[in-house]
Scaffold this motif. Structure first.
Motif, PDB file in Angstrom:
ATOM      1  N   GLN A  24       0.812  -1.216   0.000  1.00  0.00           N
ATOM      2  CA  GLN A  24       0.000   0.000   0.000  1.00  0.00           C
ATOM      3  C   GLN A  24       0.851   1.273   0.000  1.00  0.00           C
ATOM      4  N   PRO A  25       1.916   1.357   0.821  1.00  0.00           N
ATOM      5  CA  PRO A  25       2.792   2.541   0.731  1.00  0.00           C
ATOM      6  C   PRO A  25       3.416   2.720  -0.646  1.00  0.00           C
ATOM      7  N   TYR A  26       3.766   1.615  -1.308  1.00  0.00           N
ATOM      8  CA  TYR A  26       4.328   1.685  -2.661  1.00  0.00           C
ATOM      9  C   TYR A  26       3.313   2.277  -3.629  1.00  0.00           C
ATOM     10  N   LEU A  27       2.072   1.784  -3.569  1.00  0.00           N
ATOM     11  CA  LEU A  27       1.028   2.302  -4.454  1.00  0.00           C
ATOM     12  C   LEU A  27       0.747   3.772  -4.169  1.00  0.00           C
ATOM     13  N   TRP A  28       0.776   4.160  -2.888  1.00  0.00           N
ATOM     14  CA  TRP A  28       0.510   5.539  -2.504  1.00  0.00           C
ATOM     15  C   TRP A  28       1.565   6.481  -3.085  1.00  0.00           C
ATOM     16  N   ILE A 174       2.392  13.332   5.029  1.00  0.00           N
ATOM     17  CA  ILE A 174       1.304  13.005   4.110  1.00  0.00           C
ATOM     18  C   ILE A 174       1.830  12.122   2.980  1.00  0.00           C
ATOM     19  N   ILE A 175       2.967  12.511   2.421  1.00  0.00           N
ATOM     20  CA  ILE A 175       3.530  11.790   1.276  1.00  0.00           C
ATOM     21  C   ILE A 175       4.130  10.452   1.685  1.00  0.00           C
ATOM     22  N   GLU A 176       4.879  10.444   2.771  1.00  0.00           N
ATOM     23  CA  GLU A 176       5.607   9.238   3.161  1.00  0.00           C
ATOM     24  C   GLU A 176       4.782   8.271   3.999  1.00  0.00           C
ATOM     25  N   GLU A 199      -4.217  11.408  11.646  1.00  0.00           N
ATOM     26  CA  GLU A 199      -5.391  10.892  10.965  1.00  0.00           C
ATOM     27  C   GLU A 199      -4.930  10.230   9.671  1.00  0.00           C
ATOM     28  N   ARG A 200      -5.673   9.251   9.220  1.00  0.00           N
ATOM     29  CA  ARG A 200      -5.297   8.508   8.017  1.00  0.00           C
ATOM     30  C   ARG A 200      -5.800   9.232   6.772  1.00  0.00           C
ATOM     31  N   VAL A 201      -4.949   9.388   5.779  1.00  0.00           N
ATOM     32  CA  VAL A 201      -5.335   9.957   4.488  1.00  0.00           C
ATOM     33  C   VAL A 201      -5.683   8.808   3.557  1.00  0.00           C
ATOM     34  N   SER A 202      -6.853   8.844   2.960  1.00  0.00           N
ATOM     35  CA  SER A 202      -7.253   7.741   2.080  1.00  0.00           C
ATOM     36  C   SER A 202      -7.129   8.085   0.607  1.00  0.00           C
ATOM     37  N   LEU A 203      -7.163   9.398   0.279  1.00  0.00           N
ATOM     38  CA  LEU A 203      -7.140   9.768  -1.144  1.00  0.00           C
ATOM     39  C   LEU A 203      -6.816  11.240  -1.306  1.00  0.00           C
TER      40      LEU A 203
END
Length: 206
Positions: A24-28, A174-176, A199-203
């Motif tokens: 998931q971090p890779y895709l983000w 946010i990015i990492e 807080e979690r960023v989803s998109l």
């Protein structure tokens, strides 16, 4: 039988950990390099958080933000809200229902989201309800009651903590990390990361 079940559970845990920690971090990070999802001024940022529902239990809350300023690692956000209809006031912490949140992921770039100065929001009302003054000054509200709060120019210098310093987060996190970790001013005038808050960023959408 128990051994097979245990092995199956361990395999599922490994797969889940790999998905959350690596895949998931890779895709983000890959998505953040594309024009559609790159973090920039004007981006819409979708976030989930766990909040209290007034009792001892908790509930998920859903928010959409507008990126209004970026300076170095400082990212200032403004909550995207919806004004109540005239004559139909409602109380809210400005979180959204899950259904509205999911819908906006597909429609946010197709609807009008108006920037409104804070002083205008409260000039002839409570800051949450549409009124004639707002309609006259911001005619786009006739098309959509969604808005975000704009800051006056004298408060937009994000590097001046003595001015308005709220909803400011770390760009790097946010990015990492896909997390909203806020900057706060606890002592003196030097902002620091509130690492215990996130807080979690989803998109992110542009």
């Amino acid at each position: 039988m128990k051994k097979v079940l245990l092995i199956s559970i361990l395999v599922l845990l490994v797969i889940y950990a790999f998905r959350e920690i690596v895949y998931q971090p890779y895709l983000w990070k890959k998505a953040m390099l594309t024009p559609e999802h790159k973090l920039q001024i004007g981006s819409f940022l979708f976030s989930k958080q766990v909040g209290s529902n007034g009792s001892q239990s908790s509930e998920k809350k859903y928010f959409v933000f507008k990126v209004t300023e970026i300076n170095g690692d400082y990212v200032r956000l403004s909550v995207v809200r919806q004004l109540s209809e005239k004559g139909k006031p409602k109380s809210s912490d400005f979180s959204m229902t899950r259904e509205t949140y999911r819908s906006l992921k597909h429609t946010i770039n197709k609807i009008t989201v108006t920037g409104i100065l804070r002083e205008d929001l409260y000039k002839e009302g409570n800051g949450t309800t549409l009124n004639d003054y707002l309609i006259h000054k911001y005619p786009d509200l006739k098309r959509s009651r969604y808005y975000y709060e704009e800051l006056p120019k004298e408060e937009t210098n994000i590097n001046s903590p003595v001015n308005y310093f709220s909803l400011v987060y770390s760009k790097e996190k946010i990015i990492e990390k896909r997390k909203l970790i806020p900057y706060v001013i606890r002592e003196g005038q030097t902002p620091e990361l509130a690492k215990e808050l996130s807080e979690r960023v989803s998109l992110i959408l542009n």
